[in-house]
Design a protein around this motif. Structure first.
Motif, PDB file in Angstrom:
ATOM      1  N   THR A  24       0.866  -1.174   0.000  1.00  0.00           N
ATOM      2  CA  THR A  24       0.000   0.000   0.000  1.00  0.00           C
ATOM      3  C   THR A  24       0.907   1.230   0.000  1.00  0.00           C
ATOM      4  OG1 THR A  24      -0.147   0.070   2.426  1.00  0.00           O
ATOM      5  CG2 THR A  24      -1.826  -1.211   1.250  1.00  0.00           C
ATOM      6  N   ILE A  61      -5.078   2.212   2.663  1.00  0.00           N
ATOM      7  CA  ILE A  61      -6.075   1.912   1.629  1.00  0.00           C
ATOM      8  C   ILE A  61      -7.247   2.883   1.712  1.00  0.00           C
ATOM      9  CG2 ILE A  61      -7.725   0.176   0.782  1.00  0.00           C
ATOM     10  CD1 ILE A  61      -5.621  -1.933   1.820  1.00  0.00           C
ATOM     11  N   ASP A  64      -5.703   5.959   0.038  1.00  0.00           N
ATOM     12  CA  ASP A  64      -5.327   5.748  -1.360  1.00  0.00           C
ATOM     13  C   ASP A  64      -5.533   4.265  -1.670  1.00  0.00           C
ATOM     14  OD1 ASP A  64      -4.076   5.367  -3.839  1.00  0.00           O
ATOM     15  OD2 ASP A  64      -2.441   6.743  -3.374  1.00  0.00           O
ATOM     16  N   PRO A  65      -6.573   3.930  -2.420  1.00  0.00           N
ATOM     17  CA  PRO A  65      -6.919   2.518  -2.610  1.00  0.00           C
ATOM     18  C   PRO A  65      -6.046   1.753  -3.606  1.00  0.00           C
ATOM     19  CG  PRO A  65      -8.458   3.885  -3.799  1.00  0.00           C
ATOM     20  CD  PRO A  65      -7.560   4.827  -3.026  1.00  0.00           C
ATOM     21  N   ARG A  66      -5.025   2.379  -4.167  1.00  0.00           N
ATOM     22  CA  ARG A  66      -4.143   1.649  -5.091  1.00  0.00           C
ATOM     23  C   ARG A  66      -3.283   0.665  -4.301  1.00  0.00           C
ATOM     24  NH1 ARG A  66      -0.944   6.281  -7.796  1.00  0.00           N
ATOM     25  NH2 ARG A  66      -1.151   7.043  -5.661  1.00  0.00           N
ATOM     26  N   GLU A  83      -1.749  -5.631  -9.722  1.00  0.00           N
ATOM     27  CA  GLU A  83      -2.064  -4.260  -9.334  1.00  0.00           C
ATOM     28  C   GLU A  83      -3.561  -4.078  -9.389  1.00  0.00           C
ATOM     29  OE1 GLU A  83       0.021  -1.838 -12.178  1.00  0.00           O
ATOM     30  OE2 GLU A  83       1.831  -1.824 -10.947  1.00  0.00           O
ATOM     31  N   THR A  85      -7.268  -1.887  -7.417  1.00  0.00           N
ATOM     32  CA  THR A  85      -7.892  -0.944  -6.504  1.00  0.00           C
ATOM     33  C   THR A  85      -8.549  -1.730  -5.384  1.00  0.00           C
ATOM     34  OG1 THR A  85      -8.292   0.603  -8.309  1.00  0.00           O
ATOM     35  CG2 THR A  85      -9.594   0.914  -6.316  1.00  0.00           C
ATOM     36  N   ARG A  87     -11.040  -2.319  -2.164  1.00  0.00           N
ATOM     37  CA  ARG A  87     -12.318  -1.927  -1.569  1.00  0.00           C
ATOM     38  C   ARG A  87     -12.396  -2.574  -0.194  1.00  0.00           C
ATOM     39  NH1 ARG A  87     -16.233  -4.669  -3.996  1.00  0.00           N
ATOM     40  NH2 ARG A  87     -14.941  -5.811  -5.465  1.00  0.00           N
ATOM     41  N   ILE A 135      -9.603  -6.710  -3.701  1.00  0.00           N
ATOM     42  CA  ILE A 135      -8.797  -6.019  -4.704  1.00  0.00           C
ATOM     43  C   ILE A 135      -9.392  -6.323  -6.074  1.00  0.00           C
ATOM     44  CG2 ILE A 135      -6.516  -5.779  -5.753  1.00  0.00           C
ATOM     45  CD1 ILE A 135      -5.396  -6.920  -3.047  1.00  0.00           C
ATOM     46  N   GLU A 138      -6.534  -5.094 -11.875  1.00  0.00           N
ATOM     47  CA  GLU A 138      -6.481  -4.234 -13.058  1.00  0.00           C
ATOM     48  C   GLU A 138      -5.321  -4.565 -13.984  1.00  0.00           C
ATOM     49  OE1 GLU A 138      -6.297  -0.439 -11.108  1.00  0.00           O
ATOM     50  OE2 GLU A 138      -8.375  -0.599 -10.426  1.00  0.00           O
TER      51      GLU A 138
END
Length: 144
Positions: A24, A61, A64-66, A83, A85, A87, A135, A138
């Motif tokens: 994170t 998270i 910054d949720p990346r 990689e 995002t 939740r 996650i 992506e």
């Protein structure tokens, strides 16, 4: 989901394991790394992780949720990085709430077995203020 041409082999690395390093982003921009147990759902393109509300990764998270998840095969050389995002679910507050049920399902999927005492497990999830990180995958890259 964006993936490398050999993404199937990379996802095989992720699917074949349950331990990885979750990354994170700290407030100062540097990475924060944590060893985690996870479950990959290839069809849904998601990864689920049980985490604790008070930990740095959870706070990161929320800000910054990346996230990234690094996984290595048990033997040999290679790696896969997912990689995505993140939740966060609500924090479990009762042994019979929806989050407790999601944590039970995550345990079963990660361990492939039943817990010897589900009441004790549910109580521990509430006491530890557990929640589920999902996650959304992506991108996958690495070397297989």
């Amino acid at each position: 989901m964006t993936t490398a041409p050999d993404s199937s082999a990379l996802l095989d690395i992720v699917a074949g394991h349950s331990l990885g390093v979750l990354t994170t982003i700290k407030r100062d921009g540097r990475p924060q790394l944590s060893d985690v147990t996870y479950v990959l759902d290839r069809e849904a393109s998601t990864i689920r992780v049980s985490i604790t509300d008070s930990r740095a990764k959870t706070k990161n998270i929320r800000r910054d949720p990346r996230v990234s998840l690094h996984v290595r095969p048990s033997e040999g050389w290679g790696y896969a990085v997912v990689e995505g995002t993140g939740r966060l679910s609500e924090v479990t507050t009762a042994t019979d709430d929806d989050v407790a049920e999601a944590l039970v399902a995550l345990y079963r999927d990660a361990r492939g077995e039943e817990h010897p005492d589900w009441d004790e497990y549910r109580e521990a999830m509430v006491e530890q203020q557990r929640l589920v990180l999902t996650i959304d995958v992506e991108r996958v890259y690495g070397a297989a």
